[in-house]
Design a protein around this motif. Structure first.
Motif, PDB file in Angstrom:
ATOM      1  N   GLY A  70       0.793  -1.224   0.000  1.00  0.00           N
ATOM      2  CA  GLY A  70       0.000   0.000   0.000  1.00  0.00           C
ATOM      3  C   GLY A  70       0.823   1.270   0.000  1.00  0.00           C
ATOM      4  O   GLY A  70       2.058   1.242  -0.034  1.00  0.00           O
ATOM      5  N   PRO A  71       0.117   2.418   0.053  1.00  0.00           N
ATOM      6  CA  PRO A  71       0.798   3.718   0.006  1.00  0.00           C
ATOM      7  C   PRO A  71       1.655   3.947   1.257  1.00  0.00           C
ATOM      8  O   PRO A  71       1.328   3.466   2.341  1.00  0.00           O
ATOM      9  CB  PRO A  71      -0.337   4.729  -0.086  1.00  0.00           C
ATOM     10  N   GLY A  72       2.733   4.656   1.083  1.00  0.00           N
ATOM     11  CA  GLY A  72       3.606   4.987   2.207  1.00  0.00           C
ATOM     12  C   GLY A  72       4.596   3.899   2.571  1.00  0.00           C
ATOM     13  O   GLY A  72       5.398   4.075   3.495  1.00  0.00           O
ATOM     14  N   PHE A  73       4.565   2.777   1.876  1.00  0.00           N
ATOM     15  CA  PHE A  73       5.510   1.696   2.165  1.00  0.00           C
ATOM     16  C   PHE A  73       6.925   2.160   1.865  1.00  0.00           C
ATOM     17  O   PHE A  73       7.190   2.771   0.836  1.00  0.00           O
ATOM     18  CB  PHE A  73       5.172   0.466   1.317  1.00  0.00           C
ATOM     19  N   ARG A  74       7.836   1.876   2.805  1.00  0.00           N
ATOM     20  CA  ARG A  74       9.235   2.266   2.618  1.00  0.00           C
ATOM     21  C   ARG A  74      10.151   1.126   3.021  1.00  0.00           C
ATOM     22  O   ARG A  74       9.831   0.340   3.902  1.00  0.00           O
ATOM     23  CB  ARG A  74       9.576   3.491   3.472  1.00  0.00           C
ATOM     24  N   ILE A  75      11.326   1.100   2.385  1.00  0.00           N
ATOM     25  CA  ILE A  75      12.393   0.156   2.730  1.00  0.00           C
ATOM     26  C   ILE A  75      13.690   0.944   2.858  1.00  0.00           C
ATOM     27  O   ILE A  75      13.972   1.810   2.037  1.00  0.00           O
ATOM     28  CB  ILE A  75      12.577  -0.930   1.653  1.00  0.00           C
ATOM     29  N   ALA A  76      14.464   0.627   3.885  1.00  0.00           N
ATOM     30  CA  ALA A  76      15.816   1.172   4.026  1.00  0.00           C
ATOM     31  C   ALA A  76      16.771  -0.002   4.234  1.00  0.00           C
ATOM     32  O   ALA A  76      16.430  -0.980   4.897  1.00  0.00           O
ATOM     33  CB  ALA A  76      15.897   2.126   5.212  1.00  0.00           C
ATOM     34  N   VAL A  77      17.948   0.111   3.648  1.00  0.00           N
ATOM     35  CA  VAL A  77      18.987  -0.909   3.803  1.00  0.00           C
ATOM     36  C   VAL A  77      20.147  -0.265   4.540  1.00  0.00           C
ATOM     37  O   VAL A  77      20.603   0.825   4.178  1.00  0.00           O
ATOM     38  CB  VAL A  77      19.442  -1.453   2.434  1.00  0.00           C
ATOM     39  N   GLU A  78      20.610  -0.943   5.588  1.00  0.00           N
ATOM     40  CA  GLU A  78      21.669  -0.405   6.455  1.00  0.00           C
ATOM     41  C   GLU A  78      22.725  -1.480   6.707  1.00  0.00           C
ATOM     42  O   GLU A  78      22.497  -2.660   6.466  1.00  0.00           O
ATOM     43  CB  GLU A  78      21.069   0.020   7.804  1.00  0.00           C
ATOM     44  N   GLU A  79      23.845  -1.043   7.225  1.00  0.00           N
ATOM     45  CA  GLU A  79      24.902  -1.931   7.719  1.00  0.00           C
ATOM     46  C   GLU A  79      25.380  -2.939   6.673  1.00  0.00           C
ATOM     47  O   GLU A  79      25.645  -4.099   6.986  1.00  0.00           O
ATOM     48  CB  GLU A  79      24.452  -2.668   8.984  1.00  0.00           C
ATOM     49  N   THR A 102       1.416   1.626  10.414  1.00  0.00           N
ATOM     50  CA  THR A 102       2.078   1.994  11.665  1.00  0.00           C
ATOM     51  C   THR A 102       3.109   0.959  12.087  1.00  0.00           C
ATOM     52  O   THR A 102       3.677   1.050  13.165  1.00  0.00           O
ATOM     53  CB  THR A 102       1.034   2.149  12.789  1.00  0.00           C
ATOM     54  N   GLN A 103       3.341  -0.027  11.251  1.00  0.00           N
ATOM     55  CA  GLN A 103       4.242  -1.125  11.582  1.00  0.00           C
ATOM     56  C   GLN A 103       5.642  -0.905  11.017  1.00  0.00           C
ATOM     57  O   GLN A 103       5.804  -0.466   9.882  1.00  0.00           O
ATOM     58  CB  GLN A 103       3.685  -2.441  11.053  1.00  0.00           C
ATOM     59  N   GLU A 104       6.641  -1.224  11.840  1.00  0.00           N
ATOM     60  CA  GLU A 104       8.036  -1.252  11.389  1.00  0.00           C
ATOM     61  C   GLU A 104       8.577  -2.642  11.647  1.00  0.00           C
ATOM     62  O   GLU A 104       8.371  -3.216  12.711  1.00  0.00           O
ATOM     63  CB  GLU A 104       8.888  -0.238  12.138  1.00  0.00           C
ATOM     64  N   THR A 105       9.259  -3.195  10.662  1.00  0.00           N
ATOM     65  CA  THR A 105       9.926  -4.473  10.839  1.00  0.00           C
ATOM     66  C   THR A 105      11.382  -4.318  10.426  1.00  0.00           C
ATOM     67  O   THR A 105      11.737  -3.405   9.690  1.00  0.00           O
ATOM     68  CB  THR A 105       9.280  -5.600   9.992  1.00  0.00           C
ATOM     69  N   ALA A 106      12.200  -5.233  10.921  1.00  0.00           N
ATOM     70  CA  ALA A 106      13.609  -5.247  10.528  1.00  0.00           C
ATOM     71  C   ALA A 106      14.055  -6.693  10.449  1.00  0.00           C
ATOM     72  O   ALA A 106      13.575  -7.554  11.186  1.00  0.00           O
ATOM     73  CB  ALA A 106      14.466  -4.480  11.520  1.00  0.00           C
ATOM     74  N   TRP A 129      14.460 -12.334  11.481  1.00  0.00           N
ATOM     75  CA  TRP A 129      13.822 -11.174  12.115  1.00  0.00           C
ATOM     76  C   TRP A 129      14.726 -10.554  13.167  1.00  0.00           C
ATOM     77  O   TRP A 129      15.442 -11.259  13.880  1.00  0.00           O
ATOM     78  CB  TRP A 129      12.530 -11.576  12.804  1.00  0.00           C
ATOM     79  N   VAL A 130      14.666  -9.250  13.267  1.00  0.00           N
ATOM     80  CA  VAL A 130      15.280  -8.491  14.352  1.00  0.00           C
ATOM     81  C   VAL A 130      14.120  -7.996  15.198  1.00  0.00           C
ATOM     82  O   VAL A 130      13.289  -7.220  14.724  1.00  0.00           O
ATOM     83  CB  VAL A 130      16.105  -7.301  13.827  1.00  0.00           C
ATOM     84  N   THR A 131      14.018  -8.479  16.437  1.00  0.00           N
ATOM     85  CA  THR A 131      12.898  -8.129  17.293  1.00  0.00           C
ATOM     86  C   THR A 131      13.415  -7.658  18.640  1.00  0.00           C
ATOM     87  O   THR A 131      14.137  -8.372  19.302  1.00  0.00           O
ATOM     88  CB  THR A 131      11.989  -9.356  17.518  1.00  0.00           C
ATOM     89  N   PRO A 132      13.042  -6.440  19.097  1.00  0.00           N
ATOM     90  CA  PRO A 132      12.346  -5.443  18.305  1.00  0.00           C
ATOM     91  C   PRO A 132      13.295  -4.881  17.242  1.00  0.00           C
ATOM     92  O   PRO A 132      14.499  -5.099  17.336  1.00  0.00           O
ATOM     93  CB  PRO A 132      11.963  -4.372  19.310  1.00  0.00           C
ATOM     94  N   PRO A 133      12.729  -4.155  16.252  1.00  0.00           N
ATOM     95  CA  PRO A 133      13.617  -3.623  15.214  1.00  0.00           C
ATOM     96  C   PRO A 133      14.776  -2.848  15.807  1.00  0.00           C
ATOM     97  O   PRO A 133      14.570  -1.966  16.636  1.00  0.00           O
ATOM     98  CB  PRO A 133      12.700  -2.711  14.393  1.00  0.00           C
TER      99      PRO A 133
END
Length: 134
Positions: A70-79, A102-106, A129-133
C-alpha cells in the motif's frame, strides 16, 4: 574487505530494494524483468518465517504481491558489509527495515552473489527477524 566487486554487490543490494519498495508499495510501479534479471538460475531464499523459495517461487510471489504493502511503504537498507569473498563469489550482510502503516519491521540478511557477471546476480538469501527492530 573492500573491493570493486563488493561495492557492486552493495550497490545491487540498495538498487534492488528500491525496486522492491516501488513494486510492493502502492500503486505498484516498476519493471518486473528487473527481478528476473537479478536472481540467478538456482536462486534460493529463506524468509524469516523459515519458508523457503526457489527462483520460480519468489518470482511468482513477487508477481502476485504488486502494491500489496500500500501507500507509504518504505524500505531502508543499512549496515552493508562483506562477510566473505572468494573468486566469483561474495557473501554480504545487511539490515533491511520496512515501514508500512504503523508497523516497522527489521531483518538481518545474508546474501550470496555471483560476482563473475555485471551486475552481480543473487544466488541465495537468508533472512532473520530483528525483534524489536534494531
Amino acid at each position: 574487505m573492500t573491493s570493486t566487486r563488493n561495492e557492486a554487490c552493495a550497490a545491487e543490494i540498495v538498487a534492488l530494494h528500491q525496486v522492491f519498495e516501488s513494486w510492493l508499495g502502492a500503486p505498484g510501479q516498476g519493471d518486473f524483468t528487473r527481478f528476473e534479471a537479478a536472481f540467478a538460475e538456482g536462486f534460493q531464499m529463506v524468509l524469516p518465517s523459515g519458508a523457503r523459495f526457489d527462483r520460480a517461487g519468489i518470482l511468482d510471489f513477487l508477481q502476485s504481491a504488486r502494491a500489496v504493502r500500500g501507500p507509504g511503504f518504505r524500505i531502508a537498507v543499512e549496515e552493508i558489509e562483506t562477510i566473505h569473498e572468494a573468486p566469483g563469489r561474495a557473501l554480504m550482510h545487511y539490515v533491511e527495515r520496512q515501514w508500512f502503516g504503523t508497523q516497522e519491521t527489521a531483518r538481518r540478511a545474508s546474501a550470496l552473489f555471483d560476482t563473475s557477471v555485471t551486475p552481480p546476480r543473487w544466488l541465495f538469501v537468508q533472512e532473520t527477524w530483528v525483534t524489536p527492530p534494531a
